[in-house]
Design an enzyme around this catalytic site. Structure first.
Site, PDB file in Angstrom:
ATOM      1  N   ASP A  87      -3.499 -46.285  43.989  1.00 33.12           N
ATOM      2  CA  ASP A  87      -3.143 -44.957  43.493  1.00 33.12           C
ATOM      3  C   ASP A  87      -2.741 -44.066  44.654  1.00 33.12           C
ATOM      4  O   ASP A  87      -3.515 -43.874  45.601  1.00 33.12           O
ATOM      5  CB  ASP A  87      -4.327 -44.343  42.744  1.00 33.12           C
ATOM      6  CG  ASP A  87      -3.986 -42.981  42.180  1.00 33.12           C
ATOM      7  OD1 ASP A  87      -4.373 -41.970  42.798  1.00 33.12           O
ATOM      8  OD2 ASP A  87      -3.348 -42.921  41.115  1.00 33.12           O
ATOM      9  N   TYR A  92      -0.773 -36.310  49.016  1.00 36.04           N
ATOM     10  CA  TYR A  92      -1.798 -36.885  49.877  1.00 36.04           C
ATOM     11  C   TYR A  92      -1.301 -37.047  51.310  1.00 36.04           C
ATOM     12  O   TYR A  92      -2.127 -37.267  52.224  1.00 36.04           O
ATOM     13  CB  TYR A  92      -2.255 -38.246  49.363  1.00 36.04           C
ATOM     14  CG  TYR A  92      -2.892 -38.229  47.974  1.00 36.04           C
ATOM     15  CD1 TYR A  92      -3.091 -39.417  47.294  1.00 36.04           C
ATOM     16  CD2 TYR A  92      -3.278 -37.049  47.369  1.00 36.04           C
ATOM     17  CE1 TYR A  92      -3.654 -39.418  46.017  1.00 36.04           C
ATOM     18  CE2 TYR A  92      -3.836 -37.032  46.115  1.00 36.04           C
ATOM     19  CZ  TYR A  92      -4.033 -38.216  45.427  1.00 36.04           C
ATOM     20  OH  TYR A  92      -4.582 -38.231  44.180  1.00 36.04           O
ATOM     21  N   LYS A 121       2.760 -39.656  42.273  1.00 28.64           N
ATOM     22  CA  LYS A 121       2.682 -38.442  41.454  1.00 28.64           C
ATOM     23  C   LYS A 121       3.695 -37.416  41.917  1.00 28.64           C
ATOM     24  O   LYS A 121       3.982 -37.289  43.124  1.00 28.64           O
ATOM     25  CB  LYS A 121       1.276 -37.849  41.514  1.00 28.64           C
ATOM     26  CG  LYS A 121       0.169 -38.824  41.132  1.00 28.64           C
ATOM     27  CD  LYS A 121      -1.205 -38.178  41.260  1.00 28.64           C
ATOM     28  CE  LYS A 121      -2.305 -39.193  41.002  1.00 28.64           C
ATOM     29  NZ  LYS A 121      -2.467 -40.146  42.112  1.00 28.64           N
ATOM     30  N   HIS A 154       1.463 -34.442  38.468  1.00 30.31           N
ATOM     31  CA  HIS A 154       0.161 -34.314  39.110  1.00 30.31           C
ATOM     32  C   HIS A 154      -0.705 -33.224  38.476  1.00 30.31           C
ATOM     33  O   HIS A 154      -1.887 -33.435  38.212  1.00 30.31           O
ATOM     34  CB  HIS A 154       0.350 -34.028  40.602  1.00 30.31           C
ATOM     35  CG  HIS A 154      -0.812 -34.474  41.433  1.00 30.31           C
ATOM     36  ND1 HIS A 154      -0.680 -34.888  42.736  1.00 30.31           N
ATOM     37  CD2 HIS A 154      -2.131 -34.606  41.155  1.00 30.31           C
ATOM     38  CE1 HIS A 154      -1.866 -35.241  43.222  1.00 30.31           C
ATOM     39  NE2 HIS A 154      -2.752 -35.066  42.272  1.00 30.31           N
ATOM     40  N   ASN A 192      -4.543 -34.398  34.974  1.00 29.76           N
ATOM     41  CA  ASN A 192      -5.227 -33.107  34.843  1.00 29.76           C
ATOM     42  C   ASN A 192      -4.708 -32.298  33.662  1.00 29.76           C
ATOM     43  O   ASN A 192      -4.640 -31.072  33.714  1.00 29.76           O
ATOM     44  CB  ASN A 192      -5.092 -32.285  36.137  1.00 29.76           C
ATOM     45  CG  ASN A 192      -5.733 -32.968  37.324  1.00 29.76           C
ATOM     46  OD1 ASN A 192      -6.928 -33.269  37.306  1.00 29.76           O
ATOM     47  ND2 ASN A 192      -4.935 -33.258  38.356  1.00 29.76           N
ATOM     48  N   SER A 240     -12.260 -39.657  41.024  1.00 23.52           N
ATOM     49  CA  SER A 240     -13.578 -39.194  41.491  1.00 23.52           C
ATOM     50  C   SER A 240     -14.699 -39.808  40.655  1.00 23.52           C
ATOM     51  O   SER A 240     -15.590 -39.108  40.173  1.00 23.52           O
ATOM     52  CB  SER A 240     -13.663 -37.664  41.428  1.00 23.52           C
ATOM     53  OG  SER A 240     -12.715 -37.071  42.273  1.00 23.52           O
ATOM     54  N   LEU A 242     -17.225 -41.448  41.507  1.00 20.75           N
ATOM     55  CA  LEU A 242     -18.529 -41.346  42.155  1.00 20.75           C
ATOM     56  C   LEU A 242     -18.962 -39.899  42.328  1.00 20.75           C
ATOM     57  O   LEU A 242     -19.959 -39.620  43.003  1.00 20.75           O
ATOM     58  CB  LEU A 242     -18.507 -42.054  43.516  1.00 20.75           C
ATOM     59  CG  LEU A 242     -17.943 -43.477  43.524  1.00 20.75           C
ATOM     60  CD1 LEU A 242     -18.055 -44.075  44.921  1.00 20.75           C
ATOM     61  CD2 LEU A 242     -18.666 -44.347  42.502  1.00 20.75           C
ATOM     62  N   GLY A 243     -18.242 -38.966  41.716  1.00 22.24           N
ATOM     63  CA  GLY A 243     -18.581 -37.564  41.830  1.00 22.24           C
ATOM     64  C   GLY A 243     -17.927 -36.862  42.996  1.00 22.24           C
ATOM     65  O   GLY A 243     -18.231 -35.697  43.272  1.00 22.24           O
ATOM     66  N   SER A 244     -17.044 -37.544  43.714  1.00 20.16           N
ATOM     67  CA  SER A 244     -16.317 -36.965  44.849  1.00 20.16           C
ATOM     68  C   SER A 244     -17.249 -36.221  45.790  1.00 20.16           C
ATOM     69  O   SER A 244     -17.093 -35.022  46.055  1.00 20.16           O
ATOM     70  CB  SER A 244     -15.229 -36.011  44.332  1.00 20.16           C
ATOM     71  OG  SER A 244     -14.356 -35.661  45.363  1.00 20.16           O
ATOM     72  N   ILE A 302     -15.367 -51.313  50.008  1.00 19.47           N
ATOM     73  CA  ILE A 302     -14.170 -51.683  49.236  1.00 19.47           C
ATOM     74  C   ILE A 302     -14.422 -52.975  48.476  1.00 19.47           C
ATOM     75  O   ILE A 302     -14.113 -53.106  47.284  1.00 19.47           O
ATOM     76  CB  ILE A 302     -12.941 -51.791  50.165  1.00 19.47           C
ATOM     77  CG1 ILE A 302     -12.549 -50.405  50.676  1.00 19.47           C
ATOM     78  CG2 ILE A 302     -11.782 -52.454  49.453  1.00 19.47           C
ATOM     79  CD1 ILE A 302     -11.424 -50.420  51.699  1.00 19.47           C
ATOM     80  N   ASN A 305     -17.089 -52.485  45.668  1.00 21.46           N
ATOM     81  CA  ASN A 305     -16.603 -51.779  44.474  1.00 21.46           C
ATOM     82  C   ASN A 305     -15.892 -52.718  43.515  1.00 21.46           C
ATOM     83  O   ASN A 305     -15.936 -52.530  42.296  1.00 21.46           O
ATOM     84  CB  ASN A 305     -15.660 -50.644  44.878  1.00 21.46           C
ATOM     85  CG  ASN A 305     -16.398 -49.499  45.558  1.00 21.46           C
ATOM     86  OD1 ASN A 305     -17.623 -49.395  45.463  1.00 21.46           O
ATOM     87  ND2 ASN A 305     -15.650 -48.659  46.272  1.00 21.46           N
TER      88      ASN A 305
END
Length: 1526
Positions: A87, A92, A121, A154, A192, A240, A242-244, A302, A305
């Site tokens: 992604d 970025y 994006k 985006h 979003n 996110s 993992l909660g970023s 990595i 995960n």
């Protein structure tokens, strides 16, 4: 998942298809090369199919926040570790480095470009359609690819400030669609985007967005958006996951915001599975069907995960449920950096299309959770302001939801995730084991609310917020248009927000006050019973330390503590119950009347409602917290009501009054499955003042919910097949209907069982059906003991009646006596308007109780009446499946014993019926003789059902008829009362099939009084309806329109008329069948000599079965046809059984009393009916009079049958088996007297000769004018019957009738004129017969040729023979020659041919024994006649019953609840006179209910001429039938 998003989990090689297996084999062969290059071979990843047709791997590598110089190595490591999804985004600023790493790995030859899914994006500044393609090509160049697998918008942001997004998002999307057309991009999507923005974009899109990439993790589940996207095939990608945790510095988020990566629940699941918290969070996302983008630059992480796809491990349902229930819900990337005062987004609420209350609720949750974790006053200063903000915004939002209900508004609430935020806020504000006022926490589970010293200021603030949250939820439920499937799903998500509100209330009640009580000793706790564990919900129990007693838990309005102080001081507390009660009722009325889980009774208004909606509503109301709160409220209010009654009783005792036996109700107040901490004190403030009135309100609302959510363990068994309307649109409707009737085949039983197996849980997790029954019955019984006279209850009786039918036989048998006592007390209240404040409503104003219903009172009460009708037919079936069929007859002794039990104290009843609260019946109850098919009926009779019906009828009509002509509303209320009266009599007495058994076995005083009241009601309804129809037609039309708007009907009077006619038919046919049965039993002899009789008996038995066919109930069948229902003659016969002599006599006399009370008015109203009703009314009356005419022909048919047998030589052959000639001669005189009495009743008392003449004149006029000839057959046959009856009547009969009438001064009420003397009437007979015959001949002129031929051959000739025979009989009797033994005078006059003609005509007329003539003539001869309704018999019946009625035959008074009390008693020990009663001062024998009745009887009723005192006789002479009110 929908078909458009199909997820394949390839972690197990056995699930791979052939292509994937081949691919895996190729990869394995390349293992050597791959290992040299540092690759790891993994099974193909799970993918999701997109709307574009392409697939997206579910685990990808996120590159946001990956620093330059690290991201390239991370991408290469990921691809070599097995990742196939990267992604990226232009913003970025690392796409160039990602492209270099990607090119290097692809150059190694192990991974091909088509195997890697690349996402990029479009950034905000490139939304101009002219810039879109260039921006895409720049990303492709940096990534070194010739196409992108996925290209996303985006943000829904362009960077241009202003009131609207510029350029419009739709224009940007159109440019992105061209990228697909040009082959630059395979799939396009968004990121979003809220539901509202997605809807707007998809409305005009040519290519639908295939992906929406949003933040998602257990701390922000985004469930509403996920469900919406899933339903439309839009795939959701979670960033996110993992909660970023490392984004705080990047976007300016506070560093102390908790992360799901460090959550205790996540850690516990990870420990249990032997995985890391990150792996648990990634696996959670995959199992939800979303793709997930964990970001890392650490090679070990990595690889770890991606290991969520290896080894075949999964999160269990329990693990998923625990993660789905985490209370904290907030965004880590909230988009606040796009907020601009100039627009287009002035707040994050506008960006995400959320109301501010959503942010407030989540912020409150965040602050409270932070306080608990830090065990300090973190953000303590901000919490009061947040609570105030939450309360004010919730109040505003509730007002908005109530004023502007719409489907769009409901969906908007759901999509903003407000319900989930409110649920999390309730859990955070009221955690398990909470303490207020700064007290020490109760162990590790306790939560201290460390507040100011102001005596629980924070708890009060929290309770205010809780109130407004509940208010908002109730407003969401109210409008039906708002209750969309999307909103209901959101309300049920995460355990249900209603459930969380209920748990919060319970926790607030039991919260310990730290300023008043010391901390408990270590280990001091007591576990709650029953529901306490299940009521814990996802956040724990109600209270972990519920053994201590404290002021907060007292809950008394006069006590101390924070909760009770809030109840005393807060103006919101007074509204608490009304608000919550209305809320839960609104949740149920999606199917009003209620529709319970086991659908065997479906009200009309509930049919057609989507099952999804029903299931969601039921799920929202079945949470353990809500159920625990309902049960606790009910028990607490029952205790409070009984305590108040005991206080009143103590005061009354001190003043010399009778004490209230509160001890008798001790078994009613046990707390079923309630933790001990919840049994203390009250939970709600009494908003009505009267505890019993408030309790009745509570039990009604609670019953409303339980009727919707609770069912018993089995389908009921009834005595006959229920109406088809109860099973419309049900699965396996006819099969289940036959199962309920006990007439199903094994195949039908299996089909019904299959439906039962698919039912939802039959009761909530907190309570069983038996516990619900006991709590409801206890509360209702206590409330009815002390509630105001106008208070109404309807839902609770309906719930109890249904649950009693669904309980096992033993439990039901133990509860039926007490249940019927309670139902009998509740039934008359259906005529009341209810207590409480007046609420305006559409349609007629019938009182505050009925204002909350969408339909009128008659329609609202119909389901309850149908359930009570079914309960009367309940058949108790033992565990072995056999119906308990002990002696089907009801003896006087068994009724007396049952009555004694029913009137005993509850404790005494418990000894007989078993321990009701323990759910165990008395020993031996399964073999009790009362368990016959009539067991429920006998319980009802002993419990006071008949006085209850009478009271309901009198209240309904007396309250509405007097004001019916006042205005439109009064007319509508009267018509609806008439409809309700008709429905009551129809359901409880007619369709239940119990009326004949009631006449035989009911308490005589109650039965006679009910019959009289039913006749008066018919008179009042008919006269009032006639006045409205004739004098106020426009008002009547408007009233009917007003009723139609609330599903009411304007023909209640006619329905009542038809119902009484059908009851009279049932009673008459039941007498015929009893007569047949008795003839069958009496006519069978013994031994070989009885062979002919035995053969005849067999033939008679077959005829008896044929006699029970539905054709016998002509009037009933005409009513039942509309409901796909028929009253079962076999069921009626099983209820009656074989009555003893006393019951048989009572049955006959009660039938006669009903005929005297009803038939004259029925005949009178037939001529006053509306034109559309005349035909039906005439048919009903003619059928009733046919039965009456048959009674007067009994002996004639007997004589004719004997004569025919003698002429055929039958008597000589059957002399041994037949009755002796002397016996026949002895009974002939008695039966002849009965026949004469029936003829007098028909011709004199009913005035049928005059009535028949008028009906024939009307029929001839209609036929002559060509209007129609409908019903002419019945009219002419009845005319013939009257002629036959009149011909057989002699001078002596008329003289006897005149002598009786002279003593009483009675006038005819049948619509004819009063007789002017017996001699003149006898002289008028021939002229009347001639006129009737002439009218019949005129009618014959309008027949067709075929009908006219039938008339001559089958009617005229037999009629001539009858006339000739009657004249000869009269001549012989006048000369004193008499008749031959056995009464064969007619045969002597007519000969064999005449007898055959007469029998042929009688068969044509359809007399009740025509079926027996050919096969069993001896049974007709052996049978007896039915007792006629003679004056002296009726007088003796009423006197024996202790019933004294008004002396005015035309009395219309419906004052009081019973006819038995109209004159102030009349029975033994009840000689006091009623208020306003009068007595004739001349004869002293006739009493009246009022002076008006006395004057009317004197001037118009004939008492002036018949009074013994007025004629010089001694006072106190015999008053005749007028004394009883003929």
């Amino acid at each position: 998942m929908t078909s458009a998003v199909k997820v394949h989990d390839f972690s197990n090689v056995t699930e791979l298809n052939e292509d994937q297996k081949r691919q895996l084999s190729e990869l394995e062969r390349a293992q050597g090369v791959a290992s040299d290059a540092g690759y790891r071979i993994v099974a193909p990843q799970p993918t999701a199919k997109l709307l574009s047709g392409h697939t997206i791997p579910l685990v990808g590598l996120g590159t946001w926040k990956s620093a330059k110089g690290e991201v390239g190595a991370a991408v290469a490591t990921a691809l070599r570790a097995g990742y196939r999804h990267i992604d990226c985004a232009r913003i970025y600023q690392n796409e160039h480095e990602v492209g270099e790493a990607l090119a290097a790995v692809l150059a190694e030859g192990v991974v091909k470009r088509q195997e890697v899914f690349i996402t990029s994006k479009l950034w905000n500044t490139d939304h101009d359609p002219a810039k879109v393609e260039a921006a895409c090509r720049r990303s492709m160049e940096d990534l070194r690819v010739d196409y992108l697998d996925l290209y996303l918008m985006h943000w829904p942001v362009t960077g241009a400030p202003g009131p609207a997004v510029q350029p419009p998002l739709a224009d940007t999307w159109a440019a992105m669609e061209q990228l697909v057309d040009k082959g630059l991009v395979r799939t396009i999507g968004v990121s979003n985007f809220s539901i509202k923005k997605l809807e707007a974009l998809m409305a005009g899109a040519r290519i639908k967005p295939a992906v929406n990439q949003v933040e998602a993790h257990p701390y922000w589940r985004n469930e509403a958006l996920r469900a919406w996207c899933e339903a439309r095939g839009v795939h959701l990608t979670a960033y996110s996951p993992l909660g970023s945790p490392d984004s705080a510095a990047v976007i300016g988020r506070p560093a102390d915001v908790p992360s799901p990566l460090h959550d205790a629940t996540v850690a516990a699941v990870a420990t249990e599975l032997g995985k890391s918290p990150a792996q648990v969070l990634i696996r959670w996302a995959v199992q939800r069907g979303t793709s997930v983008l964990p970001k890392s630059v650490n090679p070990q992480r990595i690889a770890a995960n991606l290991e969520v796809l290896l080894g075949g491990w999964r999160l269990s349902e329990q693990h998923m449920a625990a993660l789905d229930a985490l209370p904290l819900q907030r965004r880590m990337v909230d988009g606040s950096f796009w907020v601009d005062a100039r627009g287009p987004y002035r707040s994050t609420a506008e960006l995400w299309d959320e109301y501010v209350v959503g942010w407030t609720a989540r912020e409150v949750t965040r602050v409270v959770v932070a306080q608990e974790r830090a065990n300090a006053a973190t953000d303590a200063d901000s919490l009061p302001q947040l609570l105030d903000l939450a309360a004010s915004t919730l109040a505003t939002l509730a007002h908005r939801a109530e004023l502007g209900p719409s489907e769009q508004l409901g969906n908007a609430f759901a999509r903003s995730q407000l319900p989930q935020a409110l649920a999390a806020m309730c859990d955070a504000l009221f955690p398990p084991g909470m303490r207020c006022c700064g007290g020490a926490g109760a162990g590790s589970a306790g939560s201290s609310i460390g507040m100011s010293s102001g005596g629980g200021t924070s708890l009060r603030a929290r309770l205010d917020v809780l109130f407004h949250a509940a208010l908002f939820l109730c407003c969401l439920w109210k409008p039906v248009s708002q209750r969309t499937t999307e909103l209901l799903t959101a309300l049920c998500d995460g355990g249900g927000v209603l459930d969380r509100v209920s748990l919060a209330l319970l926790r607030a009640q039991v919260a310990e006050c730290g300023q008043q009580l010391p901390a408990p000793r270590n280990g001091a706790s007591a576990s709650g019973a029953g529901a306490s564990a299940s009521a814990a919900g996802p956040s724990g129990s109600v209270n972990s330390d519920n053994s201590s007693s404290n002021s907060c838990a007292s809950g008394q309005r006069g006590g101390s503590g924070c909760y009770s102080a809030w109840l005393r001081s807060s103006p919101l507390a007074v509204q608490l119950w009304e608000m919550l009660g209305a809320g839960v009722q609104s949740a149920v009325t999606v199917a009003a009347p209620t529709l319970h889980p086991r659908v065997w009774f479906v009200p009309d208004s509930s049919q057609g409602i989507a099952q999804t909606v029903l299931q969601l509503c039921r799920q929202a109301l079945s949470g353990p917290g809500l159920q625990l709160w309902l049960g606790r409220t009910l028990v607490a209010e029952t205790r409070r009501c009984l305590a108040a009654a005991a206080d009143v009783g103590a005061s009354a005792t001190a003043a010399g009054g009778a004490p209230i036996a509160a001890a008798a109700h001790s078994r009613l107040v046990r707390g079923y499955a309630l933790p001990p901490c919840l049994l203390r004190g009250g939970l709600l403030p009494n908003g009505r003042g009267d505890p019993a009135d408030f309790l009745l309100c509570v039990v009604e609302r609670v019953s409303f919910v339980w009727d919707f959510t609770v069912s018993g363990p089995q389908l009921p068994r009834l005595g006959q097949r229920p109406p088809g309307l109860m099973f419309r649109n049900c699965a396996a409707a006819e099969e289940r209907r036959r199962v309920v009737a006990g007439a199903a085949t094994p195949e039908e039983e299996a089909a019904a069982a299959a439906v039962e197996a698919r039912l939802p849980p039959l009761h909530p997790p907190s309570y069983t059906a038996l516990q619900v029954y006991e709590m409801t019955h206890a509360a209702l019984a206590a409330a009815l003991d002390h509630a105001p006279a106008e208070a109404v209850t309807m839902n609770a009786p309906a719930l109890l009646a249904r649950l009693a039918m669904e309980l096992p036989a033993r439990q039901a048998a133990a509860r039926l006596p007490g249940l019927w006592r309670t139902l009998a007390r509740a039934l008359p209240r259906l005529a009341c308007g209810g207590s409480g404040r007046h609420v305006p409503k559409l349609g007629p104003d019938q009182g505050p109780f009925w204002a909350s219903f969408k339909c009128c009172r008659s329609e609202s009460t119909r389901p309850l009446l149908l359930l009570l009708s079914s309960l009367l037919q309940l058949q108790l079936v033992r565990r072995d499946g056999a119906c308990a069929a002990a002696a089907p007859t009801a003896s006087a002794a068994s009724l007396a014993a049952l009555a004694a039990t029913a009137t005993a104290a509850p404790a005494a009843h418990a000894a007989v019926a078993g321990q009701e609260w323990s759910g165990q019946g008395a020993a031996g109850v399964e073999s009790a003789p009362q368990w016959g098919p009539d067991y429920s009926l006998r319980c009802a009779l002993a419990g006071g059902l008949l006085p209850a019906i009478e009271a309901l009828l009198r209240r309904l009509v007396s309250r509405t008829a007097a004001r019916a002509t006042a205005d439109v509303n009064a007319a509508a209320v009267f018509m609806d009362a008439a409809q309700q009266a008709a429905a009551t009599v129809n359901a409880l007495l007619r369709t239940s099939g119990v009326w004949p058994a009631v006449l035989a076995y009911g308490p005589p005083r109650e039965v006679a009084a009910l019959i009289c009241t039913m006749g008066k009601v018919l008179r009042v309804l008919g006269d009032t309806a006639a006045v409205l129809r004739e004098q106020q037609p426009r008002r009547l039309s408007r009233a009917k329109a007003e009723l139609a708007a609330v599903r009411g009907g304007g023909d209640g009077h006619f329905t009542y008329f038809c119902t009484l006619a059908a009851l009279a038919e049932q009673a008459s046919e039941a007498l015929d069948e009893q007569l047949l049965d008795r003839a069958l039993r009496d006519g069978v002899g013994d031994g070989a000599a009885a062979a002919p009789a035995a053969a005849a008996a067999a033939a008679a038995a077959a005829a008896l079965a044929e006699h029970r066919g539905p054709c016998r109930f002509v009037i009933n069948a005409s009513i039942d046809g509309m409901d796909d229902f028929e009253v079962g003659p076999a069921w009626i016969a099983s209820l009656l059984g074989r009555p003893g002599r006393a019951a048989w006599t009572q049955q006959q006399l009660m039938v006669g009393w009903a005929m005297r009370q009803w038939l004259p008015e029925i005949m009178r109203q037939t001529e006053r009916s509306e034109p559309k009703h005349v035909r039906v009314a005439s048919a009903h009356v003619l059928n009733l009079l046919r039965h009456t005419a048959n009674r007067g022909m009994w002996q004639m048919r007997r004589d004719l049958e004997l004569a025919a047998q003698q002429l055929a030589g039958w008597a000589g052959e059957a002399a041994v088996a037949g009755p002796p000639a002397a016996a026949l001669a002895g009974t002939a005189a008695a039966h002849g007297a009965h026949d004469a009495a029936w003829r007098r009743f028909l011709l004199h008392d009913m005035g049928t000769m005059e009535w028949a003449e008028r009906r024939l004149s009307s029929a001839v006029a209609k036929a002559a004018s060509g209007v129609g000839k409908d019903g002419w057959v019945l009219v002419m046959l009845f005319g013939l019957s009257v002629l036959v009856t009149s011909t057989l009547e002699d001078q002596t009969d008329w003289a006897n009738a005149a002598a009786c009438a002279a003593g009483s001064g009675v006038s005819s009420q049948a619509g004819g004129t009063a007789g002017s003397g017996c001699q003149s009437r006898a002289q008028q007979q021939p002229q009347q017969r001639e006129r009737v015959w002439e009218l019949m001949m005129q009618m014959a002129q309008h027949m067709g040729d075929e009908s006219r031929e039938w008339w001559i051959s089958r009617v005229c000739e037999p009629m001539k023979a009858i006339w000739a025979a009657g004249q000869l009989v009269q001549e012989r009797e006048a000369s004193g020659s008499g008749a031959a033994a056995g009464g064969s005078a007619l045969t002597a006059c007519t000969g064999a041919s005449g007898s055959e003609a007469l029998l042929s005509w009688l068969e044509l007329w359809g007399a009740p024994f025509s079926a027996l003539q050919a096969d069993a003539p001896d049974l007709l001869i052996r049978g007896s006649a039915i007792l006629p309704p003679e004056e002296h018999r009726i007088v003796a019946l009423l006197a024996g019953a202790g019933l004294e009625l008004c002396g005015n035959p035309a009395c219309r008074s419906l004052e009081g609840d019973s006819e038995a009390g109209l004159l102030g008693g009349g029975g033994a020990g009840q000689q006091q006179r009623g208020r306003g009663t009068k007595t004739c001062s001349r004869c002293g024998a006739v009493r009246y209910c009022c002076g008006a009745c006395q004057l009317q009887h004197w001037l118009e009723g004939g008492h002036k001429d018949g009074c013994a005192g007025n004629q010089g006789g001694a006072p106190g002479g015999h008053a005749g039938i007028s004394k009883t009110g003929k």
